[in-house]
Scaffold this active site. Structure first.
Site, PDB file in Angstrom:
ATOM      1  N   CYS A   1       2.503 -19.374  -3.565  1.00 49.12           N
ATOM      2  CA  CYS A   1       0.937 -19.093  -4.290  1.00 49.12           C
ATOM      3  C   CYS A   1      -0.104 -19.977  -3.951  1.00 49.12           C
ATOM      4  O   CYS A   1       0.073 -21.113  -3.806  1.00 49.12           O
ATOM      5  CB  CYS A   1       1.215 -19.751  -5.922  1.00 49.12           C
ATOM      6  SG  CYS A   1      -0.146 -20.026  -6.895  1.00 49.12           S
TER       7      CYS A   1
ATOM      8  N   CYS B   1      -1.732 -22.739  -5.911  1.00 52.67           N
ATOM      9  CA  CYS B   1      -0.868 -23.736  -6.011  1.00 52.67           C
ATOM     10  C   CYS B   1      -0.924 -24.619  -5.040  1.00 52.67           C
ATOM     11  O   CYS B   1      -1.140 -25.883  -5.092  1.00 52.67           O
ATOM     12  CB  CYS B   1       0.585 -23.115  -6.205  1.00 52.67           C
ATOM     13  SG  CYS B   1       0.984 -22.018  -7.591  1.00 52.67           S
TER      14      CYS B   1
END
Length: 106
Positions: A31, A34
């Site tokens: 991600c 993230c």
């Protein structure tokens, strides 16, 4: 990763959020947002040392826990107070916005 942020598992999760205020970053290695959020949470963990604990949970490794807390998008920060989820922040917000939301839990 510094030692300011604990990596949680399905066996350590409940104990980690049981007392005080804990911010759990539900994330995944693939991600991109993230990864962008990681240095921000490191900075906040340093700022809030002794007041708020910070932890990460890899949703790929512990899917049932992410489902239990209705994590549908990443990153999602769930703020726990004495074991109860009291707030959630979805997406990578600027550090000032994150700080303000987290401070509300104190």
């Amino acid at each position: 990763m510094s030692d300011l942020i604990q990596h949680l598992t399905d066996t350590t999760f409940t104990g980690a959020v049981a007392r005080g205020v804990t911010v759990v970053d539900f994330w995944a290695p693939w991600c991109a947002p993230c990864r962008e959020l990681a240095p921000i949470t490191e900075t906040l963990a340093a700022e809030f040392t002794g007041k708020i604990a910070f932890a990460k949970l890899n949703v790929d490794d512990f899917t049932p826990l992410s489902e239990q807390y209705d994590v549908l998008s990443m990153p999602t920060l769930v703020i726990f107070k004495d074991g109860e989820a009291i707030d959630r922040i979805v997406g990578a917000l600027p550090i000032d916005e994150l700080r303000a939301r987290i401070e509300q839990a104190l």
